[in-house]
Design a protein around this motif. Structure first.
Motif, mmCIF file in Angstrom:
data_model
loop_
_atom_site.group_PDB
_atom_site.id
_atom_site.type_symbol
_atom_site.label_atom_id
_atom_site.label_comp_id
_atom_site.label_asym_id
_atom_site.label_seq_id
_atom_site.Cartn_x
_atom_site.Cartn_y
_atom_site.Cartn_z
ATOM 1 N N ASN A 144 0.836 -1.199 0.000
ATOM 2 C CA ASN A 144 0.000 0.000 0.000
ATOM 3 C C ASN A 144 0.871 1.249 0.000
ATOM 4 O OD1 ASN A 144 -2.542 -1.021 -0.080
ATOM 5 N ND2 ASN A 144 -2.975 -0.802 2.098
ATOM 6 N N LYS A 147 2.154 1.711 -3.361
ATOM 7 C CA LYS A 147 1.088 2.101 -4.299
ATOM 8 C C LYS A 147 0.718 3.572 -4.161
ATOM 9 C CE LYS A 147 -2.341 -0.717 -3.537
ATOM 10 N NZ LYS A 147 -3.453 -1.648 -3.480
ATOM 11 N N TYR A 148 0.560 4.018 -2.901
ATOM 12 C CA TYR A 148 -0.015 5.350 -2.689
ATOM 13 C C TYR A 148 1.005 6.476 -2.531
ATOM 14 C CZ TYR A 148 -4.219 2.638 -2.306
ATOM 15 O OH TYR A 148 -5.243 1.775 -2.597
ATOM 16 N N ASP A 172 5.392 6.135 5.623
ATOM 17 C CA ASP A 172 5.738 6.716 4.321
ATOM 18 C C ASP A 172 5.532 8.224 4.365
ATOM 19 O OD1 ASP A 172 2.983 7.530 3.426
ATOM 20 O OD2 ASP A 172 2.604 5.377 3.455
ATOM 21 N N ASN A 197 -8.032 5.348 -6.548
ATOM 22 C CA ASN A 197 -7.848 3.908 -6.513
ATOM 23 C C ASN A 197 -7.977 3.237 -7.856
ATOM 24 O OD1 ASN A 197 -8.880 4.499 -3.577
ATOM 25 N ND2 ASN A 197 -7.598 2.699 -3.620
ATOM 26 N N THR A 203 -8.004 -4.118 -4.248
ATOM 27 C CA THR A 203 -9.338 -4.681 -4.094
ATOM 28 C C THR A 203 -10.146 -3.957 -3.025
ATOM 29 O OG1 THR A 203 -8.509 -6.230 -2.450
ATOM 30 C CG2 THR A 203 -8.520 -6.972 -4.734
ATOM 31 N N GLY A 204 -9.499 -3.138 -2.201
ATOM 32 C CA GLY A 204 -10.219 -2.500 -1.097
ATOM 33 C C GLY A 204 -10.369 -3.442 0.093
ATOM 34 N N LEU A 207 -6.688 -3.851 3.964
ATOM 35 C CA LEU A 207 -6.606 -3.520 5.394
ATOM 36 C C LEU A 207 -7.570 -4.368 6.220
ATOM 37 C CD1 LEU A 207 -6.082 0.352 5.302
ATOM 38 C CD2 LEU A 207 -4.407 -1.440 5.754
HETATM 39 P P1 ADP Z 1 -6.853 -1.008 -1.523
HETATM 40 O O1 ADP Z 1 -6.920 -2.320 -2.178
HETATM 41 O O2 ADP Z 1 -7.778 0.013 -2.119
HETATM 42 O O3 ADP Z 1 -5.456 -0.516 -1.342
HETATM 43 P P2 ADP Z 1 -6.865 -1.255 1.391
HETATM 44 O O4 ADP Z 1 -7.889 -1.850 2.304
HETATM 45 O O5 ADP Z 1 -5.506 -1.864 1.407
HETATM 46 O O6 ADP Z 1 -7.494 -1.266 -0.055
HETATM 47 O O7 ADP Z 1 -6.726 0.294 1.757
HETATM 48 C C1 ADP Z 1 -7.888 1.085 1.964
HETATM 49 C C2 ADP Z 1 -7.637 2.523 1.565
HETATM 50 O O8 ADP Z 1 -6.737 3.156 2.470
HETATM 51 C C3 ADP Z 1 -6.969 2.668 0.213
HETATM 52 O O9 ADP Z 1 -7.919 2.638 -0.804
HETATM 53 C C4 ADP Z 1 -6.266 4.004 0.312
HETATM 54 O O10 ADP Z 1 -7.146 5.044 -0.018
HETATM 55 C C5 ADP Z 1 -5.935 4.116 1.802
HETATM 56 N N1 ADP Z 1 -4.509 3.824 2.092
HETATM 57 C C6 ADP Z 1 -4.003 2.633 2.521
HETATM 58 N N2 ADP Z 1 -2.666 2.729 2.736
HETATM 59 C C7 ADP Z 1 -2.315 4.002 2.438
HETATM 60 C C8 ADP Z 1 -1.076 4.740 2.456
HETATM 61 N N3 ADP Z 1 0.080 4.169 2.829
HETATM 62 N N4 ADP Z 1 -1.121 6.063 2.088
HETATM 63 C C9 ADP Z 1 -2.289 6.647 1.737
HETATM 64 N N5 ADP Z 1 -3.476 6.010 1.685
HETATM 65 C C10 ADP Z 1 -3.517 4.703 2.018
#
Ligand code: ADP
Length: 249
Positions: A144, A147-148, A172, A197, A203-204, A207
């Protein structure tokens, strides 16, 4: 004095029905989807590119079908975690070698996006628990962050131990998350910004998986984030989950 007694049998029954339904649907969808993905691959292999519109349609179908496969994989993993009948106390996960492998995977995922990915490990690194589940939780947090976080951003992974137990943290300097979203982040399919996203995939469910894995390991997840500055995801495990390294006692 007042004593309130509530019969929750029906509630529990409904909850179980929901879990079974999700697990069954995910399982039943797997085979037809595998067939579709297989044929799409064959069609694309045989495509000579003479009809660009057809080729683009096939490519998009393949992408979306793979996304559905990812979703099903995560849904099945979640329902396995929820059913909770696996024991993982006997297994020992070597956090140190697990994290070194993950750091390499994260660098490969980042590739030309050029993130700086650091790893710091100290203390006892042997944890009682399921290797596959813990690895999956830690990788969700780390991937994550990759990715973000914007290209060239900094990501740090840390494992340490103190009298409370073992701790794993991914921080991060990415976009951060607004405070009002934090309590809902571990809900299934909850996304902070759906448009952001669709570009990054996912997949959401990541977490939600992390939360369930930690629950099964007596741990908990703590999230700190500041918009524009970055995020920090910490996993805390109680001291009795730590295993002593052979030879140290
Ligand atoms: P996804 O598959 O969309 O990444 P997650 O359940 O892993 O689903 O994460 C839920 C949401 O939390 C993400 O869609 C994103 O918006 C936010 N998120 C998770 N990790 C980070 C991060 N390190 N920095 C910013 N936003 C994050």
């Amino acid at each position: 004095r007042l004593m309130v007694v509530r019969d929750v049998t029906r509630l529990q029954h409904l909850e179980q029905m929901r879990r079974d339904f999700v697990a069954n649907v995910s399982h039943e969808l797997r085979t037809p989807l595998t067939v579709l993905v297989g044929y799409l691959e064959t069609l694309l292999d045989a495509d000579d590119g003479s009809q660009p519109r057809r080729q683009r349609a096939l490519q998009q179908m393949q992408q979306q079908a793979e996304r559905m496969q990812e979703l099903l994989r995560d849904l099945l993993l979640l329902s396995r975690l929820e059913s909770g009948n696996e024991t993982q106390q006997q297994e020992v996960f070597d956090v140190s070698s697990g994290l070194q492998g993950l750091a390499q995977d994260a660098r490969a995922l980042s590739a030309e996006r050029g993130h700086q990915i650091d790893l710091k490990i100290s203390g006892n690194t042997l944890l009682h628990g399921s290797q596959a589940e813990l690895q999956s939780a830690f990788s969700n947090l780390l991937f994550n962050a990759v990715k973000y976080t914007q290209n060239g951003g900094r990501i740090e992974m840390r494992w340490w131990q103190d009298e409370q137990g073992g701790h794993f943290e991914v921080s991060d300097n990415g976009p951060g998350i607004e405070e009002r979203h934090l309590p809902r982040l571990t809900e299934r399919f909850y996304r902070v910004d759906p448009s952001r996203n669709s570009a990054t995939g996912g997949t959401g469910l990541g977490l939600a998986i992390v939360k369930h894995v930690l629950l099964r390991h007596d741990g908990n997840l703590e999230i700190h984030s500041t918009l524009g500055k970055g995020s920090r995801f910490s996993c805390h495990f109680p001291a009795q989950r730590l295993a002593q390294a052979p030879g140290t006692y």
